[in-house]
Design an enzyme around this catalytic site. Structure first.
Site, PDB file in Angstrom:
ATOM      1  CD  GLU A  35      50.586  47.422  29.210  1.00  0.00           C
ATOM      2  OE1 GLU A  35      50.023  46.306  29.219  1.00  0.00           O
ATOM      3  OE2 GLU A  35      51.711  47.607  28.707  1.00  0.00           O
ATOM      4  CG  HIS A  74      46.418  44.231  27.332  1.00  0.00           C
ATOM      5  ND1 HIS A  74      47.762  44.372  27.091  1.00  0.00           N
ATOM      6  CD2 HIS A  74      45.794  44.586  26.180  1.00  0.00           C
ATOM      7  CE1 HIS A  74      47.935  44.801  25.851  1.00  0.00           C
ATOM      8  NE2 HIS A  74      46.759  44.947  25.284  1.00  0.00           N
ATOM      9  CE1 TYR A 104      32.683  40.060  28.402  1.00  0.00           C
ATOM     10  CE2 TYR A 104      34.137  39.100  26.749  1.00  0.00           C
ATOM     11  CZ  TYR A 104      32.869  39.481  27.156  1.00  0.00           C
ATOM     12  OH  TYR A 104      31.814  39.294  26.325  1.00  0.00           O
ATOM     13  CD  GLU A 123      55.373  45.885  27.882  1.00  0.00           C
ATOM     14  OE1 GLU A 123      54.169  45.605  27.920  1.00  0.00           O
ATOM     15  OE2 GLU A 123      55.832  46.898  27.347  1.00  0.00           O
ATOM     16  CD  GLU A 166      51.749  43.653  26.344  1.00  0.00           C
ATOM     17  OE1 GLU A 166      52.887  44.150  26.362  1.00  0.00           O
ATOM     18  OE2 GLU A 166      50.836  44.063  27.079  1.00  0.00           O
ATOM     19  CG  HIS A 223      52.817  47.585  24.720  1.00  0.00           C
ATOM     20  ND1 HIS A 223      52.049  47.120  25.758  1.00  0.00           N
ATOM     21  CD2 HIS A 223      51.983  48.314  23.936  1.00  0.00           C
ATOM     22  CE1 HIS A 223      50.804  47.559  25.619  1.00  0.00           C
ATOM     23  NE2 HIS A 223      50.735  48.279  24.507  1.00  0.00           N
TER      24      HIS A 223
HETATM   25 FE    FE Z   1      52.529  46.021  27.554  1.00  0.00          FE
END
Ligand code: FE
Length: 344
Positions: A118, A121, A127, A191, A225, A228
């Site tokens: 996370e 991300h 960035y 998510e 993800e 996840h």
């Molecule tokens: Fe996640």
């Protein structure tokens, strides 16, 4: 908490996702929730960093007065506005709420990996924003300024409140249900639904050959993800198996109602991002896509489908389904798989 000296080794049959007893020092073996260990290893094999992806073409396109339309710019900014803060909600949930109450060591191992991802991300969004020279405070503050983002974040945060309470403890029927509800909200909704129209927008750009560096970042994120989400669903199903009394008809209806509320919020968000439609994706397409995704989430935890609609963006399932995706990640990823041969 003092160590329980001289106690017998843990019986694998007593291992539970929550309420699994002694958690002073956690013994990884005997291992019961092998899905978590597998997810941990997959996560490690998929290691990546945002700075490895070239943003040069994106920078040129973002600076060019003609490469992108005003609608495209607004869509891109709003999606980033959602992304920048959403992963921090996920990170907080993992580190400050879930980890503490999970008594399966292998599940905790994966949560440690997930928490780090996370952070990666959030780094990726930072960035992108920095590379393109965007207005940081505008993007990172959007969860307060754009109502559709605020509503999504607020739904998650208000439902999670209970288990963030320092006094909260699992072990009663009411609290275990509360914990399971949090897990459903976190995995199935945050998510599993709230990221997906934003993913679709980014791949819409990619399909037009626009902002492809940013889209590549998002494709790596989506790969993480989907792990996840898989892990979260396995966790929900494991708790259901270990404590079936929690999964009452009323509880199931509550989860279905929450998913339906989330679908409405996600649809409102999508129409705000694309008020006039874009790249052949219009409001109807998004509505159907979100409904399709929501049914897939319900199905995974054996709840009845609510919408029964086809996927209007079939190209999304190719982007999501990375098992079928052979060409995209191979080059960079293998470098990490052979990381054991590092030369000092
Ligand atoms: Fe996640």
């Amino acid at each position: 908490m003092p160590i329980n000296k001289g106690a017998k080794p843990v019986d694998v049959n007593n291992r539970k996702v929550i309420n699994g007893g002694d958690a002073d020092v956690m013994q990884l073996y005997p291992m019961r929730h092998t899905f978590a260990w597998e997810a941990y290893n997959v996560g490690n094999a998929n290691h990546w960093l945002p700075t490895e992806i070239s943003m040069q073409r994106d920078i040129e396109q973002w600076k060019s007065p003609t490469a992108l339309t005003a609608d495209e710019r607004q869509a891109f900014e709003t999606v980033l506005g959602f992304f920048t803060t959403a992963d921090s909600i996920a990170a907080n949930n993992v580190v400050l709420a879930l980890y503490k109450h999970i008594t399966s060591p292998e599940c905790r191992m994966y949560l440690l990996r997930q928490g780090y991802e996370e952070a990666v991300h959030t780094h990726a969004y930072q960035y992108i924003v920095e590379s393109l020279g965007m207005d940081e405070s505008k993007i990172f503050n959007m969860y307060r300024d754009v109502d559709a983002i605020y509503q999504k974040d607020n739904l998650i945060l208000s439902l999670n409140e209970g288990i963030f309470d320092p006094e909260f403890k699992t072990g009663t029927f009411e609290n275990d249900q509360k914990f399971l509800e949090n897990l459903c909200v976190f995995s199935l909704i945050l998510e599993g639904i709230f990221f997906y129209s934003s993913f679709a927008v980014m791949f819409g750009f990619q399909r037009q050959n626009k902002l492809t560096g940013s889209a590549e970042q998002i494709q790596y994120i989506m790969r993480d993800e989907s792990q996840h989400l898989n892990f979260g669903i396995n966790l929900i199903n494991a708790i259901k198996e270990e404590q079936p009394e929690l999964w009452t008809p009323e509880f199931q209806q509550r989860i279905i109602d929450l998913v339906k509320r989330a679908v409405k919020l996600e649809y409102t968000f999508a129409t705000e991002v694309f008020p006039r439609g874009i790249f052949g994706m219009n409001a109807d397409g998004f509505k159907q896509y979100i409904e399709h995704i929501a049914d897939r989430r319900l199905e995974r935890v054996a709840l009845p489908l609510q919408y029964n609609v086809e996927n209007p963006f079939p190209w999304m399932s190719e982007a999501v389904d990375l098992n079928k995706e052979k060409n995209f990640f191979e080059t960079r990823v293998t470098e990490y798989k052979t990381g054991g041969t590092l030369n000092w």
